[in-house]
Motif scaffolding. Structure first.
Motif, PDB file in Angstrom:
ATOM      1  N   ILE A 200       0.847  -1.194   0.000  1.00 30.13           N
ATOM      2  CA  ILE A 200       0.000   0.000   0.000  1.00 30.13           C
ATOM      3  C   ILE A 200       0.885   1.248   0.000  1.00 30.13           C
ATOM      4  N   PHE A 201       0.715   2.112  -0.995  1.00 34.86           N
ATOM      5  CA  PHE A 201       1.385   3.412  -1.015  1.00 34.86           C
ATOM      6  C   PHE A 201       0.386   4.429  -0.453  1.00 34.86           C
ATOM      7  N   ALA A 202       0.624   4.879   0.779  1.00 36.01           N
ATOM      8  CA  ALA A 202      -0.315   5.768   1.456  1.00 36.01           C
ATOM      9  C   ALA A 202       0.175   7.210   1.333  1.00 36.01           C
ATOM     10  N   VAL A 203      -0.537   8.023   0.543  1.00 38.71           N
ATOM     11  CA  VAL A 203      -0.084   9.370   0.188  1.00 38.71           C
ATOM     12  C   VAL A 203      -1.143  10.390   0.599  1.00 38.71           C
ATOM     13  N   GLU A 204      -0.695  11.477   1.245  1.00 37.98           N
ATOM     14  CA  GLU A 204      -1.647  12.547   1.582  1.00 37.98           C
ATOM     15  C   GLU A 204      -2.155  13.206   0.303  1.00 37.98           C
ATOM     16  N   ASP A 205      -3.399  13.688   0.353  1.00 35.48           N
ATOM     17  CA  ASP A 205      -4.030  14.201  -0.869  1.00 35.48           C
ATOM     18  C   ASP A 205      -3.512  15.572  -1.294  1.00 35.48           C
ATOM     19  N   ASN A 206      -2.532  16.141  -0.553  1.00 37.16           N
ATOM     20  CA  ASN A 206      -1.903  17.385  -1.019  1.00 37.16           C
ATOM     21  C   ASN A 206      -0.758  17.095  -1.989  1.00 37.16           C
ATOM     22  N   LYS A 207      -0.613  15.825  -2.393  1.00 35.64           N
ATOM     23  CA  LYS A 207       0.429  15.425  -3.343  1.00 35.64           C
ATOM     24  C   LYS A 207      -0.206  14.700  -4.543  1.00 35.64           C
ATOM     25  N   PRO A 208      -1.116  15.354  -5.267  1.00 39.03           N
ATOM     26  CA  PRO A 208      -1.824  14.684  -6.368  1.00 39.03           C
ATOM     27  C   PRO A 208      -0.886  14.230  -7.485  1.00 39.03           C
ATOM     28  N   ASP A 209       0.224  14.964  -7.696  1.00 40.52           N
ATOM     29  CA  ASP A 209       1.166  14.575  -8.742  1.00 40.52           C
ATOM     30  C   ASP A 209       1.873  13.262  -8.390  1.00 40.52           C
ATOM     31  N   CYS A 210       2.192  13.078  -7.113  1.00 39.03           N
ATOM     32  CA  CYS A 210       2.801  11.815  -6.673  1.00 39.03           C
ATOM     33  C   CYS A 210       1.801  10.669  -6.784  1.00 39.03           C
ATOM     34  N   ILE A 211       0.563  10.934  -6.404  1.00 33.32           N
ATOM     35  CA  ILE A 211      -0.477   9.907  -6.493  1.00 33.32           C
ATOM     36  C   ILE A 211      -0.639   9.446  -7.934  1.00 33.32           C
ATOM     37  N   ALA A 212      -0.663  10.399  -8.858  1.00 30.80           N
ATOM     38  CA  ALA A 212      -0.831  10.056 -10.282  1.00 30.80           C
ATOM     39  C   ALA A 212       0.331   9.210 -10.791  1.00 30.80           C
ATOM     40  N   LYS A 213       1.563   9.559 -10.410  1.00 29.74           N
ATOM     41  CA  LYS A 213       2.728   8.790 -10.854  1.00 29.74           C
ATOM     42  C   LYS A 213       2.693   7.370 -10.308  1.00 29.74           C
ATOM     43  N   LEU A 214       2.394   7.245  -9.031  1.00 31.05           N
ATOM     44  CA  LEU A 214       2.389   5.920  -8.413  1.00 31.05           C
ATOM     45  C   LEU A 214       1.238   5.065  -8.937  1.00 31.05           C
ATOM     46  N   GLU A 215       0.083   5.695  -9.188  1.00 34.91           N
ATOM     47  CA  GLU A 215      -1.042   4.938  -9.760  1.00 34.91           C
ATOM     48  C   GLU A 215      -0.696   4.420 -11.154  1.00 34.91           C
ATOM     49  N   GLN A 216       0.003   5.237 -11.913  1.00 30.60           N
ATOM     50  CA  GLN A 216       0.402   4.817 -13.258  1.00 30.60           C
ATOM     51  C   GLN A 216       1.377   3.635 -13.193  1.00 30.60           C
ATOM     52  N   LEU A 217       2.342   3.702 -12.272  1.00 32.69           N
ATOM     53  CA  LEU A 217       3.360   2.655 -12.175  1.00 32.69           C
ATOM     54  C   LEU A 217       2.820   1.354 -11.587  1.00 32.69           C
ATOM     55  N   THR A 218       1.765   1.447 -10.772  1.00 34.27           N
ATOM     56  CA  THR A 218       1.214   0.236 -10.140  1.00 34.27           C
ATOM     57  C   THR A 218      -0.024  -0.284 -10.858  1.00 34.27           C
ATOM     58  N   SER A 219      -0.395   0.365 -11.953  1.00 29.78           N
ATOM     59  CA  SER A 219      -1.551  -0.099 -12.715  1.00 29.78           C
ATOM     60  C   SER A 219      -1.304  -1.525 -13.213  1.00 29.78           C
ATOM     61  N   GLY A 220      -2.226  -2.402 -12.928  1.00 26.60           N
ATOM     62  CA  GLY A 220      -2.063  -3.793 -13.342  1.00 26.60           C
ATOM     63  C   GLY A 220      -1.270  -4.636 -12.364  1.00 26.60           C
TER      64      GLY A 220
END
Length: 439
Positions: A200-220
């Motif tokens: 689980i990558f737990a990221v605060e919502d004030n870092k939307p750019d980090c969330i987007a990068k990690l979601e892209q890399l963990t997709s699938g």
């Protein structure tokens, strides 16, 4: 799904805008480097070099002093100048190895590694141990020990602490933006140790750019997930993070493994990747240098052992004479009386503030407003615990669960009477824990 969080907490001015958009810059040392033998929880490392020895970059200079300990490696090549006590960022003097940098950075052989597909669990743990990796978010607990629970098959969650909730600090944020692949691959290494766990990558919502990068890399990736945390301090506290993600509660007598969890921060996980995949020991880290007393706040990748004065110079130097200098964050960091200290494995940040706002206020009597109770993430009554501490009433302090305080400082922050609640509770808590060890 809504934002995950915990009860209590506060919303201080985060000050992150000073450094969050500054890319990581590598800084090379100018003078001698100092390697404290106690950069971790547990037994100090034991020197395996002597004065006059020539050492290489990445060479082990001190071995672990026990199971709960960690070795130390030189981050430069040069000559061992001295082995003597030296101040650390926490204010104490500890035995340290001082190395005169020869400027060539000649490297030693790296740790032996194998393909991640072929490597065994024991080999992974041995590499993590041999590399000297500890909790680099500030705790300094040896990572090999953390990743060796008694019943690894019962670990259900490996949580990457990507919250970085302390004000001003942006080192992990930049790591997530600039090195997200290494973070994800580090998680993959850890998941090899726990067959039944999800990452689980737990990221605060004030870092939307980090969330987007990690979601892209963990997709699938069926064993990895990115979750959004509410931006709130101390969201990155281990207990608060576990509760936010899993709704499982732990106390001071428990370990995260007792509720099926393992928690590591961003810098630690990236170093796990570097050790197991690349064979590199722990010899550097990213540090935020910030505060309104710094000319050019930023994030710097530096060799361990570099003098913090050199880091200040790399950030453009001081703006005047700061009233307060802090190692770590303003909430849980340590005020420093000198900058002549080395960067250690747990040095996440140096803050220079032009005003010591805490010292500006004179505490007054408690008005029983209850704000400290609302803010306390451990669900305690800080005002009452502080009273017990000031009266040295150890029995009452223990009866009211004073040892459950995580020393986050939320109570002091919200107190309208400006009482130093956290400091009083922290002092008594240390006394209680020390007396328990004597029994």
């Amino acid at each position: 799904m809504g934002l995950l969080t915990f009860k209590g907490g506060i919303h201080p001015n985060d000050g992150k805008s000073l450094a969050k958009d500054k890319a990581i810059v590598e800084v090379m040392p100018e003078g001698d480097l100092v390697f404290p033998l106690s950069q971790h929880i547990g037994a100090p490392a034991a020197p395996i070099v002597k004065v006059g020895d020539q050492v290489l970059k990445g060479q082990k200079i001190a071995e672990a002093g026990g199971f709960v300990s960690a070795p130390v490696y030189s981050s430069v090549s040069g000559k061992v100048k001295a082995i003597a006590p030296y101040f650390t960022p926490t204010g104490g003097k500890v035995s340290s190895i001082i190395i005169e940098n020869d400027g060539t950075y000649t490297e030693a052989e790296r740790l032996n590694t194998r393909s991640l597909d072929l490597i065994t669990k024991e080999e992974i743990l041995n590499l993590i141990s041999e590399a000297g990796i500890v909790g680099m978010g500030g705790a300094g607990f040896p990572t090999r020990v953390k990743l060796s629970p008694k019943e690894p098959e019962k670990i259900e969650y490996v949580i990457a602490n990507c919250a970085e909730c302390e004000p001003y600090i942006t080192a992990d944020y930049r790591r997530m933006l600039e090195n997200p692949e290494e973070l994800v691959e580090g998680m993959r290494v850890i998941l090899k140790l726990f067959d039944n766990a999800k990452g689980i990558f737990a990221v605060e919502d004030n870092k939307p750019d980090c969330i987007a990068k990690l979601e892209q890399l963990t997709s699938g990736e069926p064993r990895m997930e990115v979750v959004r945390l509410m931006t709130k301090y101390p969201q990155g506290g281990e207990r608060q993070l576990i509760y936010a993600v899993t709704k499982r509660a732990i106390n001071s007598s428990m370990l995260p493994a007792d509720v099926g969890c393992v928690v590591d921060n961003v810098e630690t996980i990236i170093h796990i990747y570097d050790a197991v995949v690349n064979g590199r020991p722990c010899i550097d880290r990213v540090v935020t240098v910030s505060g309104d007393g710094i000319a050019e706040p930023g994030n710097f990748k530096v060799p361990l052992g570099i003098n913090q004065q050199e880091l200040i110079r790399a950030a453009g130097g001081l703006k005047g004479a700061p009233e307060k200098v802090i190692s770590g964050g303003p909430m849980m960091g340590f005020a420093m009386f000198t900058l002549d200290v080395p960067v250690t494995k747990t040095s996440s940040s140096i803050l220079c503030l032009t005003k010591d706002e805490v010292a500006m206020y004179e505490p007054s009597a408690c008005i029983n407003c209850g704000r400290c109770i609302d803010a306390c993430p451990s669900r305690l009554i800080p005002s009452r615990l502080a009273d017990y501490a000031e009266r040295h009433d150890e029995a009452a302090f223990e009866k009211e669960f004073g040892v459950e305080c995580m020393e986050c400082g939320s109570c002091s922050y919200v107190c309208p009477a400006k009482r130093q609640l956290k400091q009083a509770i922290s002092s008594m808590r240390k006394t209680v824990l020390a007396n328990r060890k004597k029994k």
